[in-house]
Design an enzyme around this catalytic site. Structure first.
Site, PDB file in Angstrom:
ATOM      1  CD  GLU A   1       6.274 -53.811 -20.471  1.00  0.00           C
ATOM      2  OE1 GLU A   1       7.239 -53.067 -20.470  1.00  0.00           O
ATOM      3  OE2 GLU A   1       5.250 -53.595 -19.820  1.00  0.00           O
TER       4      GLU A   1
ATOM      5  CG  ASP B   1       5.821 -54.184 -13.339  1.00  0.00           C
ATOM      6  OD1 ASP B   1       5.628 -55.232 -13.977  1.00  0.00           O
ATOM      7  OD2 ASP B   1       6.716 -53.368 -13.647  1.00  0.00           O
TER       8      ASP B   1
HETATM    9  O1  LIG Z   1       6.023 -44.822 -24.597  1.00  0.00           O
HETATM   10  N1  LIG Z   1       5.318 -44.681 -23.571  1.00  0.00           N
HETATM   11  O2  LIG Z   1       4.582 -43.723 -23.332  1.00  0.00           O
HETATM   12  C1  LIG Z   1       5.380 -45.725 -22.602  1.00  0.00           C
HETATM   13  C2  LIG Z   1       4.579 -45.648 -21.481  1.00  0.00           C
HETATM   14  C3  LIG Z   1       4.604 -46.664 -20.544  1.00  0.00           C
HETATM   15  C4  LIG Z   1       5.444 -47.725 -20.766  1.00  0.00           C
HETATM   16  O3  LIG Z   1       5.390 -48.689 -19.843  1.00  0.00           O
HETATM   17  C5  LIG Z   1       6.540 -48.933 -19.097  1.00  0.00           C
HETATM   18  O4  LIG Z   1       7.632 -49.254 -19.934  1.00  0.00           O
HETATM   19  C6  LIG Z   1       8.819 -49.527 -19.287  1.00  0.00           C
HETATM   20  C7  LIG Z   1       9.682 -48.281 -19.131  1.00  0.00           C
HETATM   21  O5  LIG Z   1       9.900 -47.636 -20.276  1.00  0.00           O
HETATM   22  C8  LIG Z   1       8.707 -50.042 -17.933  1.00  0.00           C
HETATM   23  O6  LIG Z   1       9.843 -50.811 -17.742  1.00  0.00           O
HETATM   24  C9  LIG Z   1       7.401 -50.736 -17.646  1.00  0.00           C
HETATM   25  S1  LIG Z   1       7.395 -52.352 -17.840  1.00  0.00           S
HETATM   26  C10 LIG Z   1       7.882 -53.010 -16.304  1.00  0.00           C
HETATM   27  O7  LIG Z   1       9.035 -52.275 -15.899  1.00  0.00           O
HETATM   28  C11 LIG Z   1       9.790 -52.859 -14.853  1.00  0.00           C
HETATM   29  C12 LIG Z   1      10.960 -51.925 -14.592  1.00  0.00           C
HETATM   30  O8  LIG Z   1      11.559 -51.578 -15.820  1.00  0.00           O
HETATM   31  C13 LIG Z   1      10.231 -54.260 -15.248  1.00  0.00           C
HETATM   32  O9  LIG Z   1      11.076 -54.834 -14.280  1.00  0.00           O
HETATM   33  C14 LIG Z   1       8.989 -55.106 -15.413  1.00  0.00           C
HETATM   34  O10 LIG Z   1       9.299 -56.436 -15.773  1.00  0.00           O
HETATM   35  C15 LIG Z   1       8.079 -54.489 -16.459  1.00  0.00           C
HETATM   36  O11 LIG Z   1       6.837 -55.157 -16.410  1.00  0.00           O
HETATM   37  C16 LIG Z   1       6.202 -50.114 -18.240  1.00  0.00           C
HETATM   38  O12 LIG Z   1       5.413 -50.988 -19.034  1.00  0.00           O
HETATM   39  C17 LIG Z   1       6.284 -47.800 -21.854  1.00  0.00           C
HETATM   40  C18 LIG Z   1       6.247 -46.786 -22.801  1.00  0.00           C
END
Ligand SMILES: O=[N+]([O-])c1ccc(O[C@@H]2O[C@@H](CO)[C@H](O)[C@H](S[C@@H]3O[C@H](CO)[C@@H](O)[C@H](O)[C@H]3O)[C@@H]2O)cc1
Length: 610
Positions: free
Chosen positions: A495, A287
């Protein structure tokens, strides 16, 4: 000089894999195991270093309201750089198209999985996968990180709406999404082998998140599933054999833990069970920053990251969703192989799996987008399919204070009606998380029909539709309304931002409902990713109650039932609890005493076989 065997499309896939693998250096192999975010997918990363895959984070797009052509041009541009690498290995580009091509402005936005769970309609799920694959392909993208086959056992989890149901059998029945996305493999397709029917119309799927993501203690996101192996296998692992039997090309590891062991470093579950016992022959992807999270608290200490790479890759991780520190990852994994921390055989197994999927996907022969598909994004046919899905996802939980005097269908001949609530006229709210932005948003975030617009479109000029998000006492008292439709619910989340122990209706929804329903016959429509607390006094006051989940862009699907053009067919895929004090509560529990049980759902019309 004859072209190398791996370029011969008529050669057996395994022969092409072996030939290409034999030509690659350690650095090239390690680079194939890297998935990087689009913002750092530079010519150097792709042409010089040969990164194997690119993704976009939720909300990361070529520009605001980027068109399908913008997306296709972006992916094609990256592909051209990849093809300029020494061996010309194309990238796979992946995205989270989890309820339609939800990152793309104007794409069809289908109901989130919990709503599809309410339909119990496997063929509908397959058709939605088919339509989604076409819209994803139209933008030049090869792969979607879907379906999420989590079995959500506690609605306090912020991702329950991504789960079809709390019942593993309902979840496994809807894994037909895989065949919709990838196409249906032939009967003699070798077990566990990745499959893709058409490079033009299908995309690679990704069953996620392996395993136990929906079973964490108290529903904490990325938490710890504390259970026996029998329960892990019998509840949370149940959908995976069905996905593998359909040739699912990839599986994403869960952030969560099983009895304290992170899935991202569980050799037993990733290798012995998934690849061994279940026979999965595609590849396992981590992930987002899944390796970094093994090193929580987030490490500034480079050496820990290196150690976590070794732990995860040796456990069976094949591709790493890095997504930003590609060159550090490359340096570390090469060091780990050269020092014997990671055996070369493990790298070869990982790259063999990745190349197998790439050859199967057709991306060597057809690396670029097909512009003839561009107009299919958000097309009428797909919106009608989404409208059908919305209609079939609705669950009628109450219809009239007196069984003999049903309240629905709503009269189309009423003189004046009130439409109220925070969610009556908000496309963003009705789409929920993972829509345009990672966590979703409010307002006109994409094209679609709000519930208010659908009501207005469904009624003729003889009915005056008065819309007021939060009507005053005076309006309620003196409005002379035949009936009211109050639409409230949750604001979008994703999430951990959706992890909640207070599951009351936000924005003082219960107070608004009570105020309106005390004076006007009221239908309550709840827009939410999970059941919310409906107090008994509220339930008594309203005439009717419909659970609409997160329906997506096609609000007309809701009015198709409200005004009686179609009957309700949806039934609860999750327990509608009385109070959060009951949680977790699942069908089959001893002393199971919910407000509405799994499987509950009323009809408006008595059908012949009643
Ligand atoms: O604002 N911040 O600083 C921040 C930091 C980290 C974050 O965390 C990240 O946020 C998302 C991107 O913005 C990501 O997608 C993942 S989640 C993960 O992503 C995969 C690909 O997209 C999916 O297929 C999965 O199913 C899922 O569990 C993570 O949690 C979000 C925001």
């Amino acid at each position: 000089m004859a072209a190398p065997l791996y370029r011969d499309a008529s050669a057996p896939v395994e022969a092409r894999v072996r030939d290409l693998l034999g030509r690659m250096t350690l650095r090239e192999k390690a680079a194939q195991m890297a998935q990087i975010e689009r913002a750092v997918a530079s010519p150097r990363a792709l042409a010089e270093l040969g990164a194997g895959s690119v993704l976009n984070a939720g909300g990361s797009a070529p520009r605001e309201q980027a068109s399908p052509a913008d997306w296709a041009a972006m992916v094609d541009g990256m592909q051209r750089h990849a093809l300029a690498s020494r061996l010309g290995v194309p990238i796979l580009y992946g995205t989270d198209a989890v309820h339609g091509h939800n990152n793309v402005y104007g794409a069809t936005v289908f109901p989130h999985n919990v709503g599809l769970g309410a339909t119990r309609d496997a063929e509908l799920a397959r058709r939605i996968g088919e339509a989604t694959a076409l819209e994803v392909r139209a933008t030049g993208i090869h792969w979607t990180f879907a379906p999420c086959v989590a079995v959500c056992r506690d609605p306090r989890w912020g991702r329950c709406y991504e789960s079809y149901s709390e019942d593993p059998e309902i979840v496994r029945s809807l894994t037909t999404t895989v065949s919709g996305l990838q196409g249906q493999p032939p009967a003699d397709h070798p077990h566990g082998y990745p499959f893709l029917a058409s490079v033009r119309e299908n995309v690679l799927a990704c069953a996620k998140h392996f395993v136990g993501d929906g079973g964490t203690d108290k529903g904490v996101n990325e938490g710890n599933a504390i259970c026996s192996y029998e329960d892990l296998e019998g509840i949370h692992m149940t959908p995976y054999p069905d996905c593998i039997a359909q040739g699912v090309a990839t599986v994403m590891a869960s952030y969560s833990k099983w009895n304290g062991e992170p899935l991202h470093s569980s050799r037993y579950l990733l290798t012995d069970v998934l690849k061994g016992k279940l026979g999965f022959k595609g590849f396992v992807i981590s992930d987002w920053e899944g390796i970094d999270r093994l090193c929580e608290p987030r490490e500034p200490r480079g050496s820990d990251y290196r150690y976590c790479i070794a732990q995860s890759v040796n456990a069976g991780m094949d591709m790493i969703m890095i997504p930003h520190r590609f060159e550090k990852f490359l340096e570390d994994i090469v060091f780990l192989v050269e020092t014997g921390e990671i055996p070369m055989s493990r790298i070869d197994d990982a790259v063999e799996r990745i190349l197998r999927v790439k050859f199967i996907s057709g991306v060597f022969e057809h690396p670029f987008s097909d512009h003839s598909l561009l107009d299919i994004v958000g097309c009428k046919e797909h919106r009608l399919l989404a409208r059908e899905a919305v209609r079939k996802s609705l669950v009628l939980l109450k219809n009239g204070k007196d069984q003999k005097a049903p309240f629905l269908p709503l009269a189309k001949t009423a003189k004046r009606i009130l439409v109220a609530g925070t969610h009556a006229d908000d496309i963003g709210y009705q789409c929920g998380g993972w829509t345009i932005a990672w966590h979703g948003d409010s307002g006109k975030i994409t094209l679609g029909t709000s519930i208010l617009e659908a009501i207005q479109e469904s009624l003729g000029v003889q009915t005056e539709v008065v819309y007021e998000k939060c009507p005053t006492e005076a309006m309620i008292e003196n409005g002379d309304f035949s009936y009211a439709v109050v639409v409230v619910g949750e604001v979008p989340y994703a999430e951990w931002t959706g992890d909640r122990t207070d599951l009351s209706i936000p924005f003082n929804g219960s107070e608004l409902i009570s105020r309106v329903a005390s004076k006007i016959p009221t239908l309550l429509v709840v827009i939410s990713g999970r059941p919310l607390v409906i107090e008994s006094q509220v339930l008594e006051k309203i005439e009717a109650l419909v659970a609409a989940w997160l329906p997506g862009s096609e609000g007309m699907g809701i009015t198709d039932c409200l005004f009686g053009d179609h009957d309700f067919v949806g039934t609860l895929p999750v327990t509608w609890y009385r109070s959060v004090d009951q949680l977790p509560i699942n069908a089959g529990d001893a002393n199971y005493d919910p407000l509405f049980p799994v499987g509950y759902g009323l009809k408006m019309f008595q059908s012949d076989d009643d």
